[in-house]
Design a protein around this motif. Sequence first.
Motif, mmCIF file in Angstrom:
data_model
loop_
_atom_site.group_PDB
_atom_site.id
_atom_site.type_symbol
_atom_site.label_atom_id
_atom_site.label_comp_id
_atom_site.label_asym_id
_atom_site.label_seq_id
_atom_site.Cartn_x
_atom_site.Cartn_y
_atom_site.Cartn_z
ATOM 1 N N MET A 1 0.837 -1.187 0.000
ATOM 2 C CA MET A 1 0.000 0.000 0.000
ATOM 3 C C MET A 1 0.878 1.245 0.000
ATOM 4 S SD MET A 1 -3.199 -0.763 2.525
ATOM 5 C CE MET A 1 -4.476 0.002 1.566
ATOM 6 N N ALA A 2 0.376 2.273 -0.637
ATOM 7 C CA ALA A 2 1.075 3.559 -0.660
ATOM 8 C C ALA A 2 0.349 4.513 0.285
ATOM 9 C CB ALA A 2 1.084 4.124 -2.076
ATOM 10 N N GLU A 3 1.061 5.558 0.700
ATOM 11 C CA GLU A 3 0.458 6.555 1.574
ATOM 12 C C GLU A 3 0.315 7.861 0.817
ATOM 13 O OE1 GLU A 3 2.535 6.853 5.266
ATOM 14 O OE2 GLU A 3 2.114 4.778 5.785
ATOM 15 N N GLY A 4 -0.701 8.629 1.193
ATOM 16 C CA GLY A 4 -0.895 9.901 0.530
ATOM 17 C C GLY A 4 -1.886 10.774 1.264
ATOM 18 N N GLU A 5 -2.197 11.890 0.609
ATOM 19 C CA GLU A 5 -3.179 12.836 1.138
ATOM 20 C C GLU A 5 -4.149 13.165 0.015
ATOM 21 O OE1 GLU A 5 -3.374 17.482 2.524
ATOM 22 O OE2 GLU A 5 -1.568 16.349 3.016
ATOM 23 N N VAL A 6 -5.438 13.126 0.329
ATOM 24 C CA VAL A 6 -6.469 13.440 -0.655
ATOM 25 C C VAL A 6 -6.449 14.941 -0.910
ATOM 26 C CG1 VAL A 6 -8.933 13.391 -1.176
ATOM 27 C CG2 VAL A 6 -7.894 11.512 0.123
ATOM 28 N N ARG A 7 -6.338 15.327 -2.171
ATOM 29 C CA ARG A 7 -6.393 16.735 -2.553
ATOM 30 C C ARG A 7 -7.781 17.113 -3.055
ATOM 31 N NH1 ARG A 7 -1.819 19.902 -2.033
ATOM 32 N NH2 ARG A 7 -0.463 18.673 -0.684
ATOM 33 N N LYS A 8 -8.422 16.196 -3.818
ATOM 34 C CA LYS A 8 -9.737 16.491 -4.380
ATOM 35 C C LYS A 8 -10.444 15.174 -4.678
ATOM 36 C CE LYS A 8 -11.996 18.861 -8.236
ATOM 37 N NZ LYS A 8 -11.814 19.497 -9.522
ATOM 38 N N VAL A 9 -11.757 15.164 -4.453
ATOM 39 C CA VAL A 9 -12.587 14.010 -4.791
ATOM 40 C C VAL A 9 -13.610 14.477 -5.820
ATOM 41 C CG1 VAL A 9 -14.258 12.337 -3.922
ATOM 42 C CG2 VAL A 9 -12.297 12.977 -2.508
ATOM 43 N N ASP A 10 -13.657 13.807 -6.972
ATOM 44 C CA ASP A 10 -14.617 14.147 -8.034
ATOM 45 C C ASP A 10 -15.529 12.942 -8.247
ATOM 46 O OD1 ASP A 10 -16.007 14.800 -10.332
ATOM 47 O OD2 ASP A 10 -14.252 15.597 -11.381
ATOM 48 N N THR A 11 -16.613 12.906 -7.476
ATOM 49 C CA THR A 11 -17.504 11.752 -7.558
ATOM 50 C C THR A 11 -18.193 11.656 -8.920
ATOM 51 O OG1 THR A 11 -19.193 13.065 -6.439
ATOM 52 C CG2 THR A 11 -17.938 11.544 -5.082
ATOM 53 N N ALA A 12 -18.495 12.790 -9.533
ATOM 54 C CA ALA A 12 -19.181 12.774 -10.834
ATOM 55 C C ALA A 12 -18.331 12.094 -11.901
ATOM 56 C CB ALA A 12 -19.533 14.191 -11.260
ATOM 57 N N ALA A 13 -17.017 12.344 -11.868
ATOM 58 C CA ALA A 13 -16.119 11.771 -12.872
ATOM 59 C C ALA A 13 -15.497 10.453 -12.406
ATOM 60 C CB ALA A 13 -15.019 12.770 -13.209
ATOM 61 N N GLY A 14 -15.696 10.087 -11.140
ATOM 62 C CA GLY A 14 -15.097 8.857 -10.626
ATOM 63 C C GLY A 14 -13.587 8.953 -10.514
ATOM 64 N N LYS A 15 -13.101 10.135 -10.052
ATOM 65 C CA LYS A 15 -11.658 10.361 -9.961
ATOM 66 C C LYS A 15 -11.299 10.938 -8.606
ATOM 67 C CE LYS A 15 -11.091 11.253 -14.880
ATOM 68 N NZ LYS A 15 -10.613 12.204 -15.896
ATOM 69 N N ILE A 16 -10.029 10.730 -8.229
ATOM 70 C CA ILE A 16 -9.517 11.272 -6.982
ATOM 71 C C ILE A 16 -8.115 11.811 -7.228
ATOM 72 C CG2 ILE A 16 -8.628 9.013 -6.224
ATOM 73 C CD1 ILE A 16 -9.444 9.891 -3.341
ATOM 74 N N SER A 17 -7.831 12.978 -6.657
ATOM 75 C CA SER A 17 -6.505 13.582 -6.768
ATOM 76 C C SER A 17 -5.771 13.311 -5.460
ATOM 77 C CB SER A 17 -6.632 15.087 -7.004
ATOM 78 O OG SER A 17 -5.354 15.686 -7.035
ATOM 79 N N LEU A 18 -4.591 12.696 -5.570
ATOM 80 C CA LEU A 18 -3.814 12.322 -4.396
ATOM 81 C C LEU A 18 -2.401 12.874 -4.480
ATOM 82 C CD1 LEU A 18 -4.779 8.537 -4.231
ATOM 83 C CD2 LEU A 18 -5.553 10.312 -2.658
ATOM 84 N N LYS A 19 -1.926 13.412 -3.368
ATOM 85 C CA LYS A 19 -0.500 13.726 -3.213
ATOM 86 C C LYS A 19 0.060 12.499 -2.514
ATOM 87 C CE LYS A 19 2.785 16.789 -1.002
ATOM 88 N NZ LYS A 19 2.982 17.878 -0.033
ATOM 89 N N HIS A 20 0.907 11.747 -3.209
ATOM 90 C CA HIS A 20 1.309 10.446 -2.680
ATOM 91 C C HIS A 20 2.813 10.279 -2.606
ATOM 92 C CE1 HIS A 20 2.494 8.974 -6.663
ATOM 93 N NE2 HIS A 20 1.395 9.559 -7.132
ATOM 94 N N GLY A 21 3.194 9.327 -1.775
ATOM 95 C CA GLY A 21 4.579 8.902 -1.708
ATOM 96 C C GLY A 21 4.860 7.927 -2.841
ATOM 97 N N GLU A 22 5.995 7.275 -2.792
ATOM 98 C CA GLU A 22 6.366 6.316 -3.825
ATOM 99 C C GLU A 22 5.336 5.186 -3.903
ATOM 100 O OE1 GLU A 22 10.134 3.445 -5.044
ATOM 101 O OE2 GLU A 22 10.012 4.252 -3.031
ATOM 102 N N ILE A 23 4.992 4.816 -5.135
ATOM 103 C CA ILE A 23 4.124 3.658 -5.370
ATOM 104 C C ILE A 23 5.012 2.601 -6.012
ATOM 105 C CG2 ILE A 23 2.021 2.784 -6.443
ATOM 106 C CD1 ILE A 23 0.980 5.668 -6.512
ATOM 107 N N LYS A 24 5.486 1.661 -5.187
ATOM 108 C CA LYS A 24 6.499 0.702 -5.640
ATOM 109 C C LYS A 24 6.020 -0.180 -6.789
ATOM 110 C CE LYS A 24 8.848 0.473 -1.155
ATOM 111 N NZ LYS A 24 9.951 1.316 -1.442
ATOM 112 N N ASN A 25 4.768 -0.690 -6.705
ATOM 113 C CA ASN A 25 4.319 -1.614 -7.751
ATOM 114 C C ASN A 25 4.160 -0.938 -9.113
ATOM 115 O OD1 ASN A 25 1.919 -0.383 -6.495
ATOM 116 N ND2 ASN A 25 0.751 -1.712 -7.859
#
Length: 72
Positions: free
Chosen positions: A1-25
């Motif tokens: 699992m990666a860690e991050g912070e939610v910046r924006k949630v767009d339920t209409a478009a089914g998208k989420i903006s995340l400020k995240h750390g490294e995503i190894k996979n």
Amino acid sequence: MAEGEVRKVDTAAGKISLKHGEIKNLDMPPMTMVFQVSDPALLTKVKAGDKVRFTAKQVNGAYTVTSIEAAP
């Protein structure tokens, strides 16, 4: 699992903006970016400003969050 912070949630478009750390996979360095979500219900669990842990995969060429939870 990666860690991050939610910046924006767009339920209409089914998208989420995340400020995240490294995503190894995904071999992805830390950054802020927009992800698709595999299930729109995931977006009801979080809001902007939340610290989260999440998993992401590349699905049909799009970076997609497949699970997300509030960080302890």
